[in-house]
Write a protein that holds these residues in place. Sequence first.
Motif, PDB file in Angstrom:
ATOM      1  N   ILE A  51       0.837  -1.201   0.000  1.00  9.94           N
ATOM      2  CA  ILE A  51       0.000   0.000   0.000  1.00  9.94           C
ATOM      3  C   ILE A  51       0.873   1.253   0.000  1.00  9.94           C
ATOM      4  CG2 ILE A  51      -1.709   1.327   1.313  1.00  9.94           C
ATOM      5  CD1 ILE A  51      -2.718  -1.475   2.372  1.00  9.94           C
ATOM      6  N   ALA A  52       1.860   1.294   0.875  1.00  8.64           N
ATOM      7  CA  ALA A  52       2.744   2.461   0.976  1.00  8.64           C
ATOM      8  C   ALA A  52       3.512   2.686  -0.315  1.00  8.64           C
ATOM      9  CB  ALA A  52       3.706   2.289   2.145  1.00  8.64           C
ATOM     10  N   LYS A  53       4.015   1.608  -0.915  1.00  5.65           N
ATOM     11  CA  LYS A  53       4.784   1.734  -2.165  1.00  5.65           C
ATOM     12  C   LYS A  53       3.904   2.305  -3.269  1.00  5.65           C
ATOM     13  CE  LYS A  53       8.120   0.127  -5.130  1.00  5.65           C
ATOM     14  NZ  LYS A  53       9.507   0.408  -5.110  1.00  5.65           N
ATOM     15  N   CYS A  54       2.694   1.773  -3.420  1.00  7.89           N
ATOM     16  CA  CYS A  54       1.790   2.249  -4.472  1.00  7.89           C
ATOM     17  C   CYS A  54       1.410   3.710  -4.264  1.00  7.89           C
ATOM     18  CB  CYS A  54       0.542   1.378  -4.538  1.00  7.89           C
ATOM     19  SG  CYS A  54       0.871  -0.283  -5.165  1.00  7.89           S
ATOM     20  N   MET A  55       1.122   4.073  -3.048  1.00  8.17           N
ATOM     21  CA  MET A  55       0.745   5.458  -2.777  1.00  8.17           C
ATOM     22  C   MET A  55       1.934   6.397  -2.997  1.00  8.17           C
ATOM     23  SD  MET A  55      -2.396   4.992  -2.398  1.00  8.17           S
ATOM     24  CE  MET A  55      -2.928   6.650  -2.024  1.00  8.17           C
ATOM     25  N   ALA A  56       3.131   5.954  -2.622  1.00  7.91           N
ATOM     26  CA  ALA A  56       4.327   6.771  -2.838  1.00  7.91           C
ATOM     27  C   ALA A  56       4.608   6.954  -4.328  1.00  7.91           C
ATOM     28  CB  ALA A  56       5.538   6.137  -2.146  1.00  7.91           C
ATOM     29  N   LEU A  57       4.250   5.966  -5.135  1.00 12.60           N
ATOM     30  CA  LEU A  57       4.460   6.061  -6.583  1.00 12.60           C
ATOM     31  C   LEU A  57       3.415   6.919  -7.279  1.00 12.60           C
ATOM     32  CD1 LEU A  57       5.485   2.381  -7.372  1.00 12.60           C
ATOM     33  CD2 LEU A  57       6.935   4.422  -7.550  1.00 12.60           C
ATOM     34  N   GLY A  58       2.346   7.262  -6.562  1.00 11.29           N
ATOM     35  CA  GLY A  58       1.353   8.154  -7.143  1.00 11.29           C
ATOM     36  C   GLY A  58       0.005   7.531  -7.443  1.00 11.29           C
ATOM     37  N   ALA A  59      -0.269   6.348  -6.903  1.00 10.21           N
ATOM     38  CA  ALA A  59      -1.597   5.761  -7.082  1.00 10.21           C
ATOM     39  C   ALA A  59      -2.643   6.694  -6.468  1.00 10.21           C
ATOM     40  CB  ALA A  59      -1.673   4.383  -6.421  1.00 10.21           C
ATOM     41  N   SER A  60      -3.799   6.741  -7.099  1.00 13.14           N
ATOM     42  CA  SER A  60      -4.885   7.585  -6.595  1.00 13.14           C
ATOM     43  C   SER A  60      -5.649   6.919  -5.466  1.00 13.14           C
ATOM     44  CB  SER A  60      -5.858   7.915  -7.727  1.00 13.14           C
ATOM     45  OG  SER A  60      -5.196   8.645  -8.725  1.00 13.14           O
ATOM     46  N   GLY A  61      -5.468   5.613  -5.345  1.00 13.89           N
ATOM     47  CA  GLY A  61      -6.134   4.867  -4.286  1.00 13.89           C
ATOM     48  C   GLY A  61      -5.691   3.429  -4.302  1.00 13.89           C
ATOM     49  N   TYR A  62      -5.946   2.740  -3.205  1.00 13.37           N
ATOM     50  CA  TYR A  62      -5.564   1.334  -3.069  1.00 13.37           C
ATOM     51  C   TYR A  62      -6.736   0.618  -2.435  1.00 13.37           C
ATOM     52  CZ  TYR A  62      -2.534  -2.687  -2.147  1.00 13.37           C
ATOM     53  OH  TYR A  62      -1.957  -3.940  -2.140  1.00 13.37           O
ATOM     54  N   LEU A  63      -7.272  -0.366  -3.143  1.00 14.97           N
ATOM     55  CA  LEU A  63      -8.433  -1.116  -2.664  1.00 14.97           C
ATOM     56  C   LEU A  63      -8.051  -2.580  -2.524  1.00 14.97           C
ATOM     57  CD1 LEU A  63     -10.509   0.616  -5.348  1.00 14.97           C
ATOM     58  CD2 LEU A  63     -10.982   0.925  -2.931  1.00 14.97           C
ATOM     59  N   VAL A  64      -8.465  -3.172  -1.415  1.00 13.53           N
ATOM     60  CA  VAL A  64      -8.161  -4.576  -1.162  1.00 13.53           C
ATOM     61  C   VAL A  64      -9.374  -5.411  -1.584  1.00 13.53           C
ATOM     62  CG1 VAL A  64      -7.581  -6.297   0.601  1.00 13.53           C
ATOM     63  CG2 VAL A  64      -6.609  -3.983   0.734  1.00 13.53           C
ATOM     64  N   LYS A  65      -9.100  -6.446  -2.402  1.00 11.95           N
ATOM     65  CA  LYS A  65     -10.158  -7.367  -2.829  1.00 11.95           C
ATOM     66  C   LYS A  65     -10.570  -8.234  -1.654  1.00 11.95           C
ATOM     67  CE  LYS A  65      -8.241  -8.050  -7.462  1.00 11.95           C
ATOM     68  NZ  LYS A  65      -7.662  -9.044  -8.368  1.00 11.95           N
TER      69      LYS A  65
END
Length: 138
Positions: free
Chosen positions: A106-120
């Motif tokens: 989650i932290a890596k994706c958000m640091a790279l600029g993801a607009s959001g992170y959703l867990v299936k």
Amino acid sequence: MQNAPGNILLVEDNMFDAELTIWMLKKNNIENSVVHASTANNAMDFLYGEGPYTGRNTNELPKVILLDLKIGKVSGISVLEQIKDDERLRNIPVLVVSGSDQNADIAKCMALGASGYLVKPIEFERFTKDVLIPILSK
């Protein structure tokens, strides 16, 4: 129609998850066309108008990218890095949809600029109302 025109790029290697996502988008009145890429390479080919997408108008960028992290040989994180490193693509909202609830992912994706992170699995009605429609309406 609840949203502006434009493609949704769905990057998902699991056909069941892809079909379920497309069905849920339609069920929730998202009328945008969905381009399904089952591999990282297919996703990048679509974005750059290469391979099977040669000749596609690459000025028509997706309104949003729904990106699975575990998509075969090339990870979704690599795809996210490529998108955010490209000046032409970096402003496309990328929503990571993953089975991983690991804080490091989650932290890596958000640091790279993801607009959001959703867990299936995600609750689609809430996701559509609270996240997807606001992005597509821009």
